[in-house]
Scaffold this active site. Structure first.
Site, mmCIF file in Angstrom:
data_model
loop_
_atom_site.group_PDB
_atom_site.id
_atom_site.type_symbol
_atom_site.label_atom_id
_atom_site.label_comp_id
_atom_site.label_asym_id
_atom_site.label_seq_id
_atom_site.Cartn_x
_atom_site.Cartn_y
_atom_site.Cartn_z
ATOM 1 N N TYR A 287 0.828 -1.213 0.000
ATOM 2 C CA TYR A 287 0.000 0.000 0.000
ATOM 3 C C TYR A 287 0.863 1.263 0.000
ATOM 4 C CZ TYR A 287 -3.536 -3.394 1.710
ATOM 5 O OH TYR A 287 -4.370 -4.466 1.868
ATOM 6 N N LYS B 87 6.692 -13.814 2.495
ATOM 7 C CA LYS B 87 6.512 -14.732 1.356
ATOM 8 C C LYS B 87 7.814 -14.668 0.564
ATOM 9 C CE LYS B 87 3.985 -17.486 -1.128
ATOM 10 N NZ LYS B 87 3.383 -18.747 -0.677
ATOM 11 N N ASP C 99 0.761 -17.576 3.761
ATOM 12 C CA ASP C 99 -0.334 -18.518 3.508
ATOM 13 C C ASP C 99 -0.378 -19.578 4.604
ATOM 14 O OD1 ASP C 99 2.126 -19.259 2.537
ATOM 15 O OD2 ASP C 99 1.387 -20.199 0.712
ATOM 16 N N ASP D 252 -2.924 -6.435 7.018
ATOM 17 C CA ASP D 252 -4.318 -6.019 6.822
ATOM 18 C C ASP D 252 -5.211 -7.261 6.783
ATOM 19 O OD1 ASP D 252 -6.483 -4.425 6.236
ATOM 20 O OD2 ASP D 252 -5.976 -4.149 4.115
ATOM 21 N N ASP E 291 -7.721 -9.164 9.942
ATOM 22 C CA ASP E 291 -9.146 -9.482 9.776
ATOM 23 C C ASP E 291 -9.409 -10.959 10.098
ATOM 24 O OD1 ASP E 291 -9.749 -6.881 8.982
ATOM 25 O OD2 ASP E 291 -11.056 -7.548 7.344
#
Ligand code: ATP
Length: 344
Positions: A133, A179, A212, A236, A240
């Site tokens: 972002y 990752k 993941d 982010d 959640d």
């Protein structure tokens, strides 16, 4: 003589933001109201999509001045999706202006709230200034566009330090999420910075996980996690997931912290599907107000709010729709304020 009141700048924003921020304000005001807690003065400032629509500026200078002058800042939610591409992205600009480095997002299950995947008591620390972002995007011809995932040693180090400071006073375990197989250069910088900071905290265990695998493991064994550190977009998403495990976005608070400044806000967004109906769960904002109090050094008052929220949820009392009830935001707020008397 009673201590001077704290000045709190409220930035309600868009959608359900104004509704839930007002609930947070009511709970803060109730702390002093015959309960001997700290007192507050409040100012309200516009920012976000409505501010842009009405005044042409999504992050007005007057709002920034008021937020800087205040002892503490409580934000609702801002609708960045509807802003045109050339408008100031207010959240990113606010974070840069305040020089906050990371969003600290606790996720814990409450007795009385179903936790089908098991108990969780974790904190996700999300770097908030760069990564996916960063805001660096450009068109590459008519049929493609590029986005730059910038990762710097400085921002990674700052977020890592906040993470280890959290872990040092919790269960002393940090999970750094990456990752690296796909993002070799950027996530090498990130992990190197994390490992360097880890040396300052020998009492804290550091593990690293692919994002993941971390998402899978969070759902499978939520109790295994203490503090999770992630770059912007991964954090982010994982925050959640953690919020979902702990009862949903209606219960997920956060604080954006830097070396000098901080502001507090619920993890959720503007929830346009329920805005204006008075049915939003205000507890994420109320819990964010408690984080704000802790940051101000008002630990007793913060604990009183946390305990009142836990009481309301445990008592099987009123609940908003997201938690399977039919109560409105005001009713839940009243219940928290009533419970404060017992907690104080
Ligand atoms: P935005 O683009 O501003 O992030 P969004 O709708 O994509 O908005 P959220 O606002 O986080 O994302 O909402 C996701 C879902 O969770 C919606 O269905 C919304 O109604 C619900 N939700 C979010 N916050 C609350 C809340 N405080 N109380 C009840 N439901 C909520």
């Amino acid at each position: 003589m009673s201590p001077a009141p704290y000045s709190v700048c409220l930035i309600p924003g868009d959608g359900i933001g104004p509704e839930v921020v007002d609930c947070g304000r009511r709970v803060l005001a109730a702390l002093a109201d015959g309960r001997g807690g700290p007192s507050f003065t409040f100012t309200r400032q516009a920012a976000g999509f409505d501010a842009y629509r009405q005044g042409g500026d999504s992050l007005p200078a007057a709002m920034l001045r008021a937020a800087e002058a205040a002892d503490a800042v409580l934000v609702g939610a801002m609708d960045v999706a509807r802003l045109p591409v050339d408008a100031t992205q207010p959240l990113r600009a606010l974070r840069r202006h305040f020089k906050v480095h990371a969003s600290v997002r606790p996720a814990r299950t409450f007795p009385g709230v179903p936790a089908p995947f098991g108990q969780i008591d974790a904190v996700v620390v999300r770097e908030v200034t760069e990564g996916m972002y960063s805001g660096i995007e450009y068109r590459a011809g008519d049929h493609a566009a590029c986005g730059v995932r910038m990762i710097t040693r400085q921002a990674s180090t700052r977020a890592a330090r906040i993470t280890f400071q959290q872990a040092a006073v919790r269960r002393r375990k940090v999970t750094a999420v990456h990752k690296i197989g796909a993002l070799k250069l950027t996530d090498s910088i990130f992990l190197e910075a994390v490992e360097r900071v880890a040396e300052e905290f020998p009492e804290v265990q550091l593990e690293t996980r692919n994002v993941d695998a971390c998402a899978l493991e969070l759902v499978r064994s939520p109790a295994d996690f203490d503090v999770i550190l992630a770059t912007n977009a991964f954090g982010d998403i994982l925050s959640d997931v953690a919020a979902g495990l702990a009862g949903g976005l209606g219960l997920a608070p956060s604080g954006c912290v830097g070396e000098r400044r901080a502001y507090f806000e619920p993890v959720h967004g503007t929830a346009p599907d329920i805005a204006g109906q008075g049915v939003a769960n205000p507890l994420a904002t109320v819990l964010s107000a408690a984080l704000m109090l802790r940051h101000l050094g008002e630990r007793t008052a913060a604990e009183a709010i946390d305990a009142s929220v836990a009481d309301v949820l445990a008592a099987g009392g009123p609940r908003t729709r997201d938690l399977g009830g039919s109560a409105g935001s005001a009713e839940i707020t009243d219940a928290v304020i009533n419970a404060l008397s017992g907690a104080g």
